[in-house]
Each structure stands twice: as C-alpha cells, then as structure tokens.
Design a protein around this motif. Structure first.
Motif, short mmCIF file in Angstrom:
data_model
loop_
_atom_site.label_atom_id
_atom_site.label_comp_id
_atom_site.label_asym_id
_atom_site.label_seq_id
_atom_site.Cartn_x
_atom_site.Cartn_y
_atom_site.Cartn_z
N SER A 14 -7.72 2.45 11.24
CA SER A 14 -6.38 1.96 10.93
C SER A 14 -6.17 0.58 11.51
O SER A 14 -5.57 -0.30 10.87
CB SER A 14 -5.33 2.94 11.47
N ARG A 15 -6.66 0.36 12.74
CA ARG A 15 -6.47 -0.95 13.37
C ARG A 15 -7.22 -2.03 12.60
O ARG A 15 -6.73 -3.16 12.46
CB ARG A 15 -6.93 -0.90 14.82
N LEU A 16 -8.40 -1.72 12.10
CA LEU A 16 -9.14 -2.70 11.31
C LEU A 16 -8.38 -3.04 10.03
O LEU A 16 -8.29 -4.22 9.63
CB LEU A 16 -10.53 -2.16 10.97
N GLU A 29 -1.68 5.76 6.32
CA GLU A 29 -2.17 7.11 6.02
C GLU A 29 -3.07 7.62 7.14
O GLU A 29 -3.06 8.81 7.47
CB GLU A 29 -2.95 7.10 4.70
N LEU A 30 -3.85 6.72 7.73
CA LEU A 30 -4.78 7.12 8.78
C LEU A 30 -4.09 7.33 10.12
O LEU A 30 -4.42 8.26 10.87
CB LEU A 30 -5.87 6.06 8.94
N ALA A 31 -3.15 6.46 10.46
CA ALA A 31 -2.49 6.52 11.78
C ALA A 31 -1.04 6.06 11.61
O ALA A 31 -0.71 4.91 11.92
CB ALA A 31 -3.23 5.65 12.78
N PRO A 32 -0.17 6.94 11.13
CA PRO A 32 1.22 6.54 10.84
C PRO A 32 1.95 5.93 12.03
O PRO A 32 2.65 4.92 11.88
CB PRO A 32 1.87 7.87 10.41
N GLU A 33 1.78 6.52 13.22
CA GLU A 33 2.52 6.03 14.38
C GLU A 33 2.14 4.60 14.72
O GLU A 33 2.98 3.79 15.12
CB GLU A 33 2.28 6.94 15.59
N GLN A 34 0.85 4.29 14.57
CA GLN A 34 0.39 2.95 14.92
C GLN A 34 1.03 1.90 14.01
O GLN A 34 1.51 0.85 14.49
CB GLN A 34 -1.14 2.86 14.81
N VAL A 84 -0.22 -5.42 1.51
CA VAL A 84 0.55 -4.18 1.46
C VAL A 84 -0.38 -2.99 1.27
O VAL A 84 -0.22 -1.93 1.91
CB VAL A 84 1.59 -4.23 0.32
N ALA A 85 -1.38 -3.13 0.40
CA ALA A 85 -2.33 -2.03 0.18
C ALA A 85 -3.06 -1.67 1.47
O ALA A 85 -3.25 -0.48 1.77
CB ALA A 85 -3.33 -2.42 -0.91
N ALA A 86 -3.46 -2.68 2.23
CA ALA A 86 -4.15 -2.41 3.50
C ALA A 86 -3.23 -1.71 4.50
O ALA A 86 -3.65 -0.79 5.21
CB ALA A 86 -4.68 -3.72 4.09
N LEU A 87 -1.98 -2.14 4.56
CA LEU A 87 -1.03 -1.50 5.48
C LEU A 87 -0.77 -0.05 5.09
O LEU A 87 -0.69 0.83 5.97
CB LEU A 87 0.29 -2.28 5.48
N LEU A 88 -0.64 0.22 3.81
CA LEU A 88 -0.38 1.59 3.37
C LEU A 88 -1.58 2.49 3.65
O LEU A 88 -1.42 3.65 4.07
CB LEU A 88 -0.05 1.61 1.88
N GLU A 89 -2.77 1.97 3.46
CA GLU A 89 -3.97 2.74 3.79
C GLU A 89 -4.05 3.00 5.29
O GLU A 89 -4.40 4.09 5.74
CB GLU A 89 -5.22 2.01 3.30
#
Length: 245
Positions: A177-179, A205-210, A197-202
C-alpha cells in the motif's frame, strides 16, 4: 547497559511533544527501557527505531535524526568488525532508511543517496523474505524507500521507473500500500489524475487505515482535488473517507 552493545537508548526528550501521539511515544520509550533492563541490546535498538519513526510521523526530523544516528553509532563497530548479526544488520539498514527519508524531505540529495547506499550495502547480506523486529528490511524495502525519496525530491519520473522494477509479491499489505501511495504522489506531481486516483484506491483496498489517515495520502488527495478540472466521483468519495477536504 549490555556489555555487547554500548547503548541504552537515546536521551531525546523527557516527555513527548504535543504533536507526537502519546501512546506511540510511551510505547517506544517503555520498550527501550524494558529491553535495557533485560539486557537485550538489539531490542533497545529496535525500540529506538520505532521512536525515530514516531518523531518522523510527527514532523520532528531533528529528533528522528538524533534517535536514528545514535542507534547506528552503537551498531557501527560490530558491523565494521564483522560480528553484527543478521538481525542487527536489519536494524542498521532500516535506521539508514529513516535517515534517507529525513534527508529527502529536507531536499538534501547527497545525503539521501548516501544513506540509501549504506542501506543497500547491508541489504544483500540480510537477503529477501525477512522481517527482523518488524522492519521488513531487505533489498526490496530499500528500493521502496528509493521510490519514496525520489518523490520527496521531486523526481516523479524516476520514482515511477523504480516502482515498476519492484516485485511486491512477498511484501506485507502495508508495504504494498505504501508503494502505491508513493506512485500516486508521483502521478500527482505529473498531474496524471486518473492514474493517481487509481493507485490510491488500490492502496486503500490493501490498507484502508493508512490511506485514510496518513498525512502524505491526505495531502495527495487535496492536491488532486485542486488540480482536477472535474473532480472524479471516486476521488470525492475517497476525500470524504479520508476527511481530506
């Protein structure tokens, strides 16, 4: 103080600054103290590593740098004489990555690449697939930090090129998610709204809180909303979830 490592933790502050989350600071401080009492020198260093991250998140780079450099100073003699364990090398490399991030945020390219090179020098010895003391340090994590620091330095194109070369299959959801967050930041610098936006949404999905709470994610969302001629619905929804507006 343990005889194998002349280090019982940095004397950074007697109490946490207001902008440092009390729980994070207290947890790190107590971990360092407990490790020192039990004669676990690498645990002391691990606690100091977490303390450095606490200060980095709180935008206190001076304290973060001091904590990281003091821990590195303690590890350096054993690295130099070849007696530092693989676990110790993981901590040493992870601390150098902290210094690289601090330098990149300050715009110091020379220091950034110096600390990245120091981390790479030990990453090969540590090897892939490890997560000593929860650091996930290894060759891949060094390259992830190379992406992060490239974005911090404004080198969006380089960051995206480096990101494409990273195999994230064995990384935790948090690191993947950080990458993706850093890729989104790089796309934002290039004003490529859809890709960002696509990268942020992906990443969400992996780490919502982050993504919903990390200052860098929230800044990227704000920047995207400012540069978008017509704000995508997905971005509006993400902004609401992240309370970024």
């Amino acid at each position: 103080m343990h005889p194998l490592l002349d280090f019982d933790g940095p004397q950074v502050l007697d109490s946490p600054p207001a902008e440092v989350a009390d729980a994070a600071w207290v947890a790190s401080d107590r971990a360092i103290a407990a490790a020192g009492r039990s004669g676990q020198p690498l645990e002391v260093v691990a606690g100091t590593f977490r303390l450095a991250h606490t200060f980095l998140r709180a935008q206190r780079p001076e304290q973060a740098e001091y904590a990281a450099s003091e821990a590195i100073r303690a590890l350096q003699p054993k690295l130099d004489d070849g007696s530092l364990s693989t676990e110790g090398k993981s901590l040493y490399g992870a601390l150098q990555l902290v210094r690289a991030v601090i330098s990149s945020r300050e715009g110091d390219r020379t220091a950034t690449h110096k600390w990245l090179d120091q981390a790479r020098a030990v990453a090969g010895d540590v090897g892939p697939g490890r997560s000593d003391f929860g650091t996930e340090f290894g060759p891949t994590n060094v390259e992830i930090h190379a992406v992060t620091t490239s974005v911090d330095l404004g080198d969006a194109g380089m960051a995206l090129d480096l990101a494409e070369q990273i195999d994230t299959a064995e990384l935790s959801a948090e690191r993947r998610s950080r990458l993706l967050l850093d890729k989104a930041r790089a796309y934002t610098q290039r004003r490529q709204v859809g890709e960002a936006v696509a990268a942020l949404l992906e990443a969400e999905e992996l780490a919502p809180e982050q993504i919903r709470t990390h200052p860098l994610a929230r800044q990227a969302i704000r920047d995207l909303m400012q540069i978008s001629r017509r704000t995508p619905v997905d971005l509006q929804d993400l902004a609401q979830r992240a309370t970024a507006t």
